[in-house]
Scaffold this motif. Structure first.
Motif, short mmCIF file in Angstrom:
data_model
loop_
_atom_site.label_atom_id
_atom_site.label_comp_id
_atom_site.label_asym_id
_atom_site.label_seq_id
_atom_site.Cartn_x
_atom_site.Cartn_y
_atom_site.Cartn_z
N ALA A 189 30.40 40.98 28.53
CA ALA A 189 31.57 41.65 29.27
C ALA A 189 32.20 42.69 28.12
CB ALA A 189 32.67 40.66 29.46
N LEU A 222 33.64 34.44 36.26
CA LEU A 222 34.26 35.26 35.49
C LEU A 222 34.97 36.62 35.79
CD1 LEU A 222 34.55 35.43 32.24
CD2 LEU A 222 32.24 36.64 32.15
N GLN A 223 34.50 37.31 36.67
CA GLN A 223 34.97 38.50 37.17
C GLN A 223 36.58 38.02 37.84
OE1 GLN A 223 33.99 41.97 37.33
NE2 GLN A 223 36.09 41.92 37.46
N LEU A 242 31.18 43.90 33.36
CA LEU A 242 30.42 42.75 33.11
C LEU A 242 29.19 43.11 33.78
CD1 LEU A 242 33.06 40.33 34.92
CD2 LEU A 242 32.96 40.98 32.58
N PHE A 292 35.05 28.48 30.03
CA PHE A 292 33.98 29.54 29.66
C PHE A 292 33.68 29.24 28.27
CE2 PHE A 292 36.11 31.60 33.41
CZ PHE A 292 34.89 32.01 34.21
N PHE A 312 38.34 35.49 36.63
CA PHE A 312 39.07 35.06 35.45
C PHE A 312 39.59 36.40 35.01
CE2 PHE A 312 39.26 34.77 31.03
CZ PHE A 312 40.14 33.84 30.86
N VAL A 313 38.90 37.31 34.56
CA VAL A 313 39.19 38.71 33.96
C VAL A 313 40.30 39.38 34.99
CG1 VAL A 313 38.40 40.94 33.40
CG2 VAL A 313 36.98 38.83 32.78
N LEU A 326 40.00 31.85 27.73
CA LEU A 326 38.56 31.47 28.14
C LEU A 326 38.11 30.17 28.02
CD1 LEU A 326 36.66 34.78 26.68
CD2 LEU A 326 36.89 34.04 29.01
N CYS A 330 24.49 33.75 30.84
CA CYS A 330 25.26 34.46 30.04
C CYS A 330 25.60 36.05 30.69
CB CYS A 330 24.50 34.83 28.54
SG CYS A 330 24.18 33.76 27.77
#
Length: 74
Positions: free
Chosen positions: A28, A3-4, A18, A49, A6-7, A44, A25
């Motif tokens: 964010a 996720l990091q 985050l 995600f 992706f962001v 997302l 889960c």
């Protein structure tokens, strides 16, 4: 970590904080440079995600004051 990454790759995100939440889960807190929520949600989902919820932060004190005083003036 996914996720990091992706962001970090998304345009329009000024900052991201985050935190691990419930198992599986992540909470964010994102600051966007403009209102790109719909695009971000689609990205997302496209990246695999899930999204449980999205909320806007509460107004800051100055913003609340300006809203209240402008209503009284009207």
């Amino acid at each position: 970590d996914a996720l990091q990454a992706f962001v970090d790759a998304q345009a329009g995100i000024a900052s991201a904080d985050l935190h691990t939440g419930e198992p599986g889960c992540v909470l964010a807190r994102l600051t966007l440079t403009s209102d790109t929520r719909e695009t971000l949600i689609a990205a997302l989902a496209g990246a695999g995600f899930g999204l449980r919820s999205m909320t806007e932060p509460e107004d800051e004190l100055e913003s609340i004051f300006l809203k209240l005083t402008s209503k009284e003036a009207a």
